[in-house]
Scaffold this motif. Sequence first.
Motif, PDB file in Angstrom:
ATOM      1  N   LEU A 263       0.660  -1.241   0.003  1.00 52.72           N
ATOM      2  CA  LEU A 263      -0.273   0.012  -0.035  1.00 52.72           C
ATOM      3  C   LEU A 263       0.890   1.201  -0.113  1.00 52.72           C
ATOM      4  O   LEU A 263       0.540   2.388  -0.721  1.00 52.72           O
ATOM      5  N   ALA A 264       2.002   1.230   0.604  1.00 56.47           N
ATOM      6  CA  ALA A 264       2.717   2.508   0.904  1.00 56.47           C
ATOM      7  C   ALA A 264       3.511   2.660  -0.563  1.00 56.47           C
ATOM      8  O   ALA A 264       3.546   3.954  -0.881  1.00 56.47           O
ATOM      9  N   VAL A 265       3.948   1.611  -1.184  1.00 52.95           N
ATOM     10  CA  VAL A 265       4.626   1.686  -2.509  1.00 52.95           C
ATOM     11  C   VAL A 265       3.711   2.304  -3.479  1.00 52.95           C
ATOM     12  O   VAL A 265       3.796   3.010  -4.197  1.00 52.95           O
ATOM     13  N   LEU A 266       2.462   1.936  -3.371  1.00 50.65           N
ATOM     14  CA  LEU A 266       1.235   2.172  -4.447  1.00 50.65           C
ATOM     15  C   LEU A 266       0.954   3.826  -4.009  1.00 50.65           C
ATOM     16  O   LEU A 266       0.944   4.472  -4.908  1.00 50.65           O
ATOM     17  N   ALA A 267       1.123   4.175  -2.891  1.00 50.86           N
ATOM     18  CA  ALA A 267       0.887   5.546  -2.591  1.00 50.86           C
ATOM     19  C   ALA A 267       2.118   6.469  -3.207  1.00 50.86           C
ATOM     20  O   ALA A 267       1.997   7.681  -3.708  1.00 50.86           O
ATOM     21  N   TRP A 268       3.266   5.888  -2.894  1.00 53.04           N
ATOM     22  CA  TRP A 268       4.573   6.727  -3.338  1.00 53.04           C
ATOM     23  C   TRP A 268       4.544   6.552  -4.805  1.00 53.04           C
ATOM     24  O   TRP A 268       4.752   7.867  -5.362  1.00 53.04           O
TER      25      TRP A 268
ATOM     26  N   THR B 113      -9.235 -20.697  -3.192  1.00 47.01           N
ATOM     27  CA  THR B 113      -7.941 -20.239  -3.263  1.00 47.01           C
ATOM     28  C   THR B 113      -7.248 -19.578  -4.492  1.00 47.01           C
ATOM     29  O   THR B 113      -6.276 -18.897  -4.190  1.00 47.01           O
ATOM     30  N   ALA B 114      -7.552 -20.292  -5.409  1.00 49.29           N
ATOM     31  CA  ALA B 114      -6.968 -19.676  -6.781  1.00 49.29           C
ATOM     32  C   ALA B 114      -7.551 -18.153  -7.148  1.00 49.29           C
ATOM     33  O   ALA B 114      -6.635 -17.337  -7.391  1.00 49.29           O
ATOM     34  N   GLY B 115      -8.475 -17.804  -6.521  1.00 47.45           N
ATOM     35  CA  GLY B 115      -9.144 -16.364  -6.620  1.00 47.45           C
ATOM     36  C   GLY B 115      -8.303 -15.378  -5.535  1.00 47.45           C
ATOM     37  O   GLY B 115      -7.851 -14.192  -6.000  1.00 47.45           O
ATOM     38  N   VAL B 116      -8.189 -16.070  -4.535  1.00 44.76           N
ATOM     39  CA  VAL B 116      -7.542 -15.050  -3.456  1.00 44.76           C
ATOM     40  C   VAL B 116      -5.875 -15.102  -3.887  1.00 44.76           C
ATOM     41  O   VAL B 116      -5.548 -13.959  -3.769  1.00 44.76           O
ATOM     42  N   LEU B 117      -5.515 -16.047  -4.469  1.00 46.02           N
ATOM     43  CA  LEU B 117      -3.898 -15.854  -4.972  1.00 46.02           C
ATOM     44  C   LEU B 117      -3.998 -15.052  -6.330  1.00 46.02           C
ATOM     45  O   LEU B 117      -2.790 -14.275  -6.001  1.00 46.02           O
ATOM     46  N   THR B 118      -4.987 -14.814  -6.933  1.00 40.87           N
ATOM     47  CA  THR B 118      -4.914 -14.038  -8.133  1.00 40.87           C
ATOM     48  C   THR B 118      -4.903 -12.420  -7.649  1.00 40.87           C
ATOM     49  O   THR B 118      -4.308 -11.712  -8.188  1.00 40.87           O
TER      50      THR B 118
ATOM     51  N   LEU C  80      -2.110  -9.917  -8.148  1.00 39.92           N
ATOM     52  CA  LEU C  80      -2.312  -8.361  -8.718  1.00 39.92           C
ATOM     53  C   LEU C  80      -1.815  -7.226  -7.865  1.00 39.92           C
ATOM     54  O   LEU C  80      -1.103  -6.370  -8.349  1.00 39.92           O
ATOM     55  N   VAL C  81      -2.050  -7.377  -6.404  1.00 37.12           N
ATOM     56  CA  VAL C  81      -1.721  -6.440  -5.607  1.00 37.12           C
ATOM     57  C   VAL C  81      -0.230  -6.091  -5.316  1.00 37.12           C
ATOM     58  O   VAL C  81       0.262  -5.083  -5.651  1.00 37.12           O
ATOM     59  N   PHE C  82      -0.012  -7.852  -5.239  1.00 35.96           N
ATOM     60  CA  PHE C  82       1.885  -7.304  -5.101  1.00 35.96           C
ATOM     61  C   PHE C  82       2.310  -7.178  -6.310  1.00 35.96           C
ATOM     62  O   PHE C  82       3.703  -6.642  -6.389  1.00 35.96           O
ATOM     63  N   GLY C  83       2.244  -7.763  -7.389  1.00 31.77           N
ATOM     64  CA  GLY C  83       2.547  -7.477  -8.618  1.00 31.77           C
ATOM     65  C   GLY C  83       2.333  -5.934  -9.197  1.00 31.77           C
ATOM     66  O   GLY C  83       3.339  -5.502  -9.663  1.00 31.77           O
ATOM     67  N   ALA C  84       1.342  -5.321  -8.573  1.00 28.16           N
ATOM     68  CA  ALA C  84       1.267  -3.929  -8.979  1.00 28.16           C
ATOM     69  C   ALA C  84       2.070  -3.121  -8.156  1.00 28.16           C
ATOM     70  O   ALA C  84       2.785  -2.092  -8.766  1.00 28.16           O
ATOM     71  N   ALA C  85       2.563  -3.425  -6.876  1.00 31.01           N
ATOM     72  CA  ALA C  85       3.596  -2.933  -6.118  1.00 31.01           C
ATOM     73  C   ALA C  85       4.938  -2.984  -6.620  1.00 31.01           C
ATOM     74  O   ALA C  85       5.570  -2.232  -6.645  1.00 31.01           O
ATOM     75  N   ALA C  86       5.073  -4.145  -7.131  1.00 29.24           N
ATOM     76  CA  ALA C  86       6.525  -4.373  -7.775  1.00 29.24           C
ATOM     77  C   ALA C  86       6.765  -3.692  -8.800  1.00 29.24           C
ATOM     78  O   ALA C  86       7.741  -2.920  -9.151  1.00 29.24           O
ATOM     79  N   VAL C  87       5.806  -3.705  -9.805  1.00 21.93           N
ATOM     80  CA  VAL C  87       5.842  -2.684 -11.140  1.00 21.93           C
ATOM     81  C   VAL C  87       5.984  -1.243 -10.555  1.00 21.93           C
ATOM     82  O   VAL C  87       6.883  -0.699 -11.330  1.00 21.93           O
ATOM     83  N   ALA C  88       5.275  -0.720  -9.555  1.00 21.05           N
ATOM     84  CA  ALA C  88       5.371   0.521  -8.922  1.00 21.05           C
ATOM     85  C   ALA C  88       6.795   0.695  -8.570  1.00 21.05           C
ATOM     86  O   ALA C  88       7.373   1.691  -9.051  1.00 21.05           O
TER      87      ALA C  88
ATOM     88  N   VAL D  33      12.155  -6.625  -7.162  1.00 24.29           N
ATOM     89  CA  VAL D  33      12.496  -8.177  -7.162  1.00 24.29           C
ATOM     90  C   VAL D  33      12.218  -8.610  -5.949  1.00 24.29           C
ATOM     91  O   VAL D  33      11.584  -9.726  -5.667  1.00 24.29           O
ATOM     92  N   VAL D  34      12.899  -8.057  -4.727  1.00 27.16           N
ATOM     93  CA  VAL D  34      13.087  -8.393  -3.590  1.00 27.16           C
ATOM     94  C   VAL D  34      11.594  -8.494  -2.852  1.00 27.16           C
ATOM     95  O   VAL D  34      11.099  -9.461  -2.373  1.00 27.16           O
ATOM     96  N   LEU D  35      10.786  -7.450  -3.277  1.00 29.03           N
ATOM     97  CA  LEU D  35       9.292  -7.526  -2.835  1.00 29.03           C
ATOM     98  C   LEU D  35       8.693  -8.560  -3.523  1.00 29.03           C
ATOM     99  O   LEU D  35       7.867  -9.502  -2.797  1.00 29.03           O
ATOM    100  N   ALA D  36       8.544  -8.973  -4.893  1.00 35.60           N
ATOM    101  CA  ALA D  36       8.117  -9.970  -5.524  1.00 35.60           C
ATOM    102  C   ALA D  36       8.401 -11.282  -5.060  1.00 35.60           C
ATOM    103  O   ALA D  36       7.494 -12.224  -4.702  1.00 35.60           O
TER     104      ALA D  36
END
Length: 122
Positions: free
Chosen positions: A23-28, A69-74, A78-86, A97-100
Amino acid sequence: MTLPAPLHVLNEGLAFLLEVAALAVLAWWGWGSAGATASRLLLAVAAPAVAAVLWGLFAAPKARIPLPTAGVLTVKALVFGAAAVALHTLGRGEAAVVLAVVAAANTVLATLDRNALMHRRA
């Protein structure tokens, strides 16, 4: 695979820290990705808010809309992937890379642990 109690607690604590970090990374990212102050503020609030709503609806332990479980993992991907891309777009490729990697390892352990507990109760 059920984690021993101390490792379960540590992994759950790490999960919480990763969620807050995302969440902090997405805000940043939101603050750094627009020119005008109003746009920066809007993105800095909206990006983590969307992630938090998605998480609360679908991925939280007491999600409003329980998914398999598959939906939760998706949603988590999405959230962690978005943060890593951010992080990557902010010029922090190594941190991305470390975050991911840490988020993926934590999620795998938590999922295996949770599934083992559910099967034990059944």
